[in-house]
Design an enzyme around this catalytic site. Sequence first.
Site, short mmCIF file in Angstrom:
data_model
loop_
_atom_site.label_atom_id
_atom_site.label_comp_id
_atom_site.label_asym_id
_atom_site.label_seq_id
_atom_site.Cartn_x
_atom_site.Cartn_y
_atom_site.Cartn_z
N ARG A 125 -10.29 -0.08 15.43
CA ARG A 125 -10.02 0.72 14.24
C ARG A 125 -11.01 0.35 13.16
O ARG A 125 -11.94 1.10 12.88
CB ARG A 125 -8.56 0.49 13.80
CG ARG A 125 -8.07 1.51 12.79
CD ARG A 125 -6.59 1.41 12.53
NE ARG A 125 -6.19 0.15 11.90
CZ ARG A 125 -4.98 -0.05 11.39
NH1 ARG A 125 -4.06 0.91 11.45
NH2 ARG A 125 -4.68 -1.22 10.84
N LYS A 130 0.84 -1.20 0.00
CA LYS A 130 0.00 0.00 0.00
C LYS A 130 0.88 1.25 0.00
O LYS A 130 2.09 1.17 0.16
CB LYS A 130 -0.92 -0.02 1.22
CG LYS A 130 -0.18 -0.14 2.55
CD LYS A 130 -1.12 -0.33 3.71
CE LYS A 130 -0.32 -0.49 5.01
NZ LYS A 130 -1.19 -0.55 6.19
N TYR A 179 18.67 28.42 9.57
CA TYR A 179 17.61 29.29 10.05
C TYR A 179 17.64 29.47 11.57
O TYR A 179 17.92 28.53 12.32
CB TYR A 179 16.24 28.71 9.66
CG TYR A 179 15.82 29.01 8.24
CD1 TYR A 179 15.61 30.32 7.82
CD2 TYR A 179 15.61 27.98 7.33
CE1 TYR A 179 15.21 30.60 6.52
CE2 TYR A 179 15.21 28.24 6.03
CZ TYR A 179 15.01 29.56 5.63
OH TYR A 179 14.62 29.82 4.34
#
EC number: 5.1.1.1
Length: 384
Positions: free
Chosen positions: A149, A46, A269
């Site tokens: 689930r 998948k 950053y």
Amino acid sequence: MAASTPATPIDRSRMPRVEIDTAALKANWRTLDALNVTGRTGAAVKADGYGLGAGRIAAALYEAGCRDFFVAWPEEGVALRESLDAAGVADATIYVLQGVWLPDVPACLAARLVPVLSSLAEIAAWCEGLERAGTKAPAALQLETGMNRLGLDAADLPIVRAAVAGGTLDVALVMSHLASADEETGQREEQRAVFLAMAEAFPGVPRSLANSSGSFLGPDFTFDLTRPGIALYGGRAGAPSEGRLKPVASLTAAVLQVRGARAGEAAGYGAAGRLSRDTRIATVGLGYADGYLRAASGAGVPLREMRPGATAFVAGHSVPVLGRVSMDMTLIDVTDVPAELVEPGTRVEFFGPNVAIDDVADAAGTIAYELLTGLGRRVERVWR
């Protein structure tokens, strides 16, 4: 109208790439198959083969001996069937884990997909679709055993058995999914007991419970068909898998520039990567837009208060990631690597044979699944 100009080839040598070792993939499947003394070993492909390319992955696994493949959505199944048909593979079984609804049935039938049905509503839709098509086709059933689930509850089983007895439902497989296969919580034993009790409603039907980690738990869990996923791709599948699986995917990118910076200066950053020594910094063309997670940064993210940042591998040396990973670039500290070995174009490994994908995932506070399935479209897939 002016004639179109032929596309000029672009040099991709500096672009990020993931190299996929099909020999390692096959070896991992064979390792898992050898563990399964009670039945067959399938493969979860998948999410486009865990981000690597489902068609190529399935074709390689078919060559290794795999005949059962699992996808999430009907669309994935249709695409996989087309790919396998093009490769001359006709006898593979493709299961659709998230089931089907009535509009999906014609495409599933045309692609010879086996839907995994998880509710009475899905079963009704599948049976209605078969009746409209005037045909019969097998389906699998997902049983709810404690994960909460997807799955049929015990109270649903009398209705399902009636559909089987009446000839409207052909059940080819009953399955459930282990929630804690790689953890000593006792849940896996509880789920196994519930699964056995529920599966008795379908005597003689093949059973499937084990995922990657479950494949290492022995015949009490492997039953008739296992469904490994991350283990196939070289990811960790619980303690018993340590040292038994080969890395399949190697993520590399090229150095764009090497520069020197002094102690006390900052890199990246937010001035998060404050340098404690004079440092040679290599800027590499890979960032979070390519799937290399910002959470793996060497500094400037909350996880660095709890665990070290990720490392990379270049010219035979393990090196730390510096500062924050940005959208398109990552900085690495190459001070301890001989200068002549790192220059623009030198490729750097971010996970693969020398940097375990699970170590990178740990540094980023996630799992190997997310690193693989999150690989961006700019990352070239190269098959070895």
